[in-house]
Design an enzyme around this catalytic site. Sequence first.
Site, PDB file in Angstrom:
ATOM      1  N   ARG A  53     -23.672  21.177 -53.758  1.00 47.35           N
ATOM      2  CA  ARG A  53     -22.596  21.846 -53.007  1.00 47.35           C
ATOM      3  C   ARG A  53     -21.265  21.631 -53.720  1.00 47.35           C
ATOM      4  O   ARG A  53     -20.410  22.498 -53.766  1.00 47.35           O
ATOM      5  CB  ARG A  53     -22.528  21.335 -51.558  1.00 47.35           C
ATOM      6  CG  ARG A  53     -21.296  21.825 -50.808  1.00 47.35           C
ATOM      7  CD  ARG A  53     -21.394  21.782 -49.289  1.00 47.35           C
ATOM      8  NE  ARG A  53     -22.053  20.607 -48.759  1.00 47.35           N
ATOM      9  CZ  ARG A  53     -21.550  19.359 -48.748  1.00 47.35           C
ATOM     10  NH1 ARG A  53     -20.348  19.133 -49.223  1.00 47.35           N
ATOM     11  NH2 ARG A  53     -22.257  18.362 -48.267  1.00 47.35           N
ATOM     12  N   TYR A 106     -11.294  47.080 -47.611  1.00 52.77           N
ATOM     13  CA  TYR A 106     -12.671  46.942 -47.133  1.00 52.77           C
ATOM     14  C   TYR A 106     -12.653  46.535 -45.655  1.00 52.77           C
ATOM     15  O   TYR A 106     -11.950  45.585 -45.279  1.00 52.77           O
ATOM     16  CB  TYR A 106     -13.375  45.893 -47.990  1.00 52.77           C
ATOM     17  CG  TYR A 106     -14.791  45.603 -47.598  1.00 52.77           C
ATOM     18  CD1 TYR A 106     -15.793  46.517 -47.855  1.00 52.77           C
ATOM     19  CD2 TYR A 106     -15.125  44.409 -46.970  1.00 52.77           C
ATOM     20  CE1 TYR A 106     -17.109  46.248 -47.490  1.00 52.77           C
ATOM     21  CE2 TYR A 106     -16.430  44.133 -46.605  1.00 52.77           C
ATOM     22  CZ  TYR A 106     -17.410  45.064 -46.873  1.00 52.77           C
ATOM     23  OH  TYR A 106     -18.699  44.782 -46.505  1.00 52.77           O
ATOM     24  N   ASP A 178      -7.998  42.275 -54.512  1.00 58.49           N
ATOM     25  CA  ASP A 178      -9.449  42.450 -54.474  1.00 58.49           C
ATOM     26  C   ASP A 178      -9.801  43.390 -55.630  1.00 58.49           C
ATOM     27  O   ASP A 178      -9.495  44.577 -55.590  1.00 58.49           O
ATOM     28  CB  ASP A 178      -9.850  43.044 -53.122  1.00 58.49           C
ATOM     29  CG  ASP A 178     -11.369  43.196 -52.974  1.00 58.49           C
ATOM     30  OD1 ASP A 178     -12.060  43.279 -54.008  1.00 58.49           O
ATOM     31  OD2 ASP A 178     -11.850  43.262 -51.827  1.00 58.49           O
ATOM     32  N   LYS A 203     -21.267  43.603 -56.147  1.00 50.77           N
ATOM     33  CA  LYS A 203     -21.086  44.985 -56.561  1.00 50.77           C
ATOM     34  C   LYS A 203     -21.222  45.111 -58.090  1.00 50.77           C
ATOM     35  O   LYS A 203     -22.284  44.856 -58.599  1.00 50.77           O
ATOM     36  CB  LYS A 203     -19.759  45.496 -56.016  1.00 50.77           C
ATOM     37  CG  LYS A 203     -19.506  45.116 -54.523  1.00 50.77           C
ATOM     38  CD  LYS A 203     -20.462  45.790 -53.569  1.00 50.77           C
ATOM     39  CE  LYS A 203     -20.404  45.241 -52.137  1.00 50.77           C
ATOM     40  NZ  LYS A 203     -19.092  45.141 -51.506  1.00 50.77           N
TER      41      LYS A 203
HETATM   42  C1  LIG Z   1     -18.425  44.540 -50.398  1.00 51.48           C
HETATM   43  C2  LIG Z   1     -16.986  44.259 -50.503  1.00 51.48           C
HETATM   44  C3  LIG Z   1     -16.427  43.082 -50.000  1.00 51.48           C
HETATM   45  C4  LIG Z   1     -17.261  42.054 -49.240  1.00 51.48           C
HETATM   46  O1  LIG Z   1     -18.179  41.432 -50.082  1.00 51.48           O
HETATM   47  P1  LIG Z   1     -19.624  40.891 -49.617  1.00 51.48           P
HETATM   48  O2  LIG Z   1     -20.222  40.415 -50.892  1.00 51.48           O
HETATM   49  O3  LIG Z   1     -20.342  42.034 -48.986  1.00 51.48           O
HETATM   50  O4  LIG Z   1     -19.355  39.793 -48.639  1.00 51.48           O
HETATM   51  C5  LIG Z   1     -15.073  42.871 -50.175  1.00 51.48           C
HETATM   52  N1  LIG Z   1     -14.297  43.776 -50.809  1.00 51.48           N
HETATM   53  C6  LIG Z   1     -14.796  44.916 -51.297  1.00 51.48           C
HETATM   54  C7  LIG Z   1     -13.897  45.880 -51.991  1.00 51.48           C
HETATM   55  C8  LIG Z   1     -16.151  45.209 -51.159  1.00 51.48           C
HETATM   56  O5  LIG Z   1     -16.629  46.364 -51.640  1.00 51.48           O
END
Ligand SMILES: *Cc1c(COP(=O)(O)O)cnc(C)c1O
Length: 385
Positions: A53, A106, A178, A203
């Site tokens: 962890r 998001y 982000d 992603k």
């Molecule tokens: C999918 C996504 C998130 C959240 O991420 P997870 O891995 O699903 O928790 C945050 N920001 C953007 C732009 C996303 O596409």
Amino acid sequence: MTDAPDLGFSTRAIHAGQAFEPRTGAVIPPIFMTSTFVQDGVGGFRDGYEYSRGGNPSRDALQQQLASLEAGTHAYTFGSGLAAEDAILRAVLQPGDHVLMGNDVYGGTHRLVSQIHARWGIEITTADASDLDAVRAAMQPNTRILWVETPSNPLMKVADIPGLVELGHAAGAMVVADNTFATPYLQQPLVLGADVVIHSTTKYIGGHSDLVGGAVVTSDADLAERIAFQQFAVGAVNSPFDAWLTSRSLKTLSVRVERHCRNAQAVAESLVGHPALTAVHYPGLPDHPQHELASRQMRGFGGMVSMQLAGGREAALTLVQRTRLFQLAESLGGIESLVCYPTEMTHASVQGTELAVPDDLLRLSVGLEDADDLVEDLRQALDSL
Ligand SMILES: *Cc1c(COP(=O)(O)O)cnc(C)c1O
């Protein structure tokens, strides 16, 4: 040496943090599937490792690689993008603080603050991040974090990162970007002045739709220490296997993203003017409202395209049944093309709020298939409406 900043992006993607295994010479670092590490006497840790962890070599390899690619000094990886977001928010915020977010971030990001952190006294409001005057007007004396997502999801608006950094810093707020849609290959927010980058590595960075993960990257050493503590104390870490898979994927990021961009450009151009559509949103189209800004700020325009249907919600729901290659699913950034209906899928949690998205909108994640096949798939589905 292997993550020296003067090396090119693809070189660092392949080598940063990825030293060969010293005992056997295995060129690819192994997956350290272990929860704990033997100590040479109490406190005698080998290379600092005690318990997974707190630290694991597979996670460290990924963190080093990601820090290098985002031009940061520290990266921390988590079990999901939202876990990464939660870590940075809690490392920075105190009760009474305010977060200002873009109004098309998001949906889950907005939900995290408005439904979870709000209970601990955090305030949140939103503004159009592509409009600097609107953001300036929405800043409050207690704004601690200005949260920007660019390009945005699902409307593909592009925000001026240096402009937001200037006004955020002038008001004493930290700027968090982000960078999930753009990836570090197309845009490096830390270089543009942002304080923190977060990713859903699920992603494009994961890139193969086979893992869920997240990351926080920064060059602020004090903040890094607080995030590291948060990661250790809360424990929302990714597994060694997921870390290893993510490292493997990062090595091909530049190649994949170049193809995503090329395919998305071809798809977007093919959609423009189709009688079944009223709008196509892609920063690579010359009439996109922030096309110039995107050309300046990004190395390419990304793999995400959205479109609005003349036939409204009904046409959108029909179209997703008629594509053969674009599969109907949440998520994005994988090798395969996906179509999603944000209103009732990715953005269902913000229905009825100021973040609600148009109900005639479909979002495409353009994959790595042959562009001609993707164009033809959408054409036959649209022509059938
Ligand atoms: C999918 C996504 C998130 C959240 O991420 P997870 O891995 O699903 O928790 C945050 N920001 C953007 C732009 C996303 O596409």
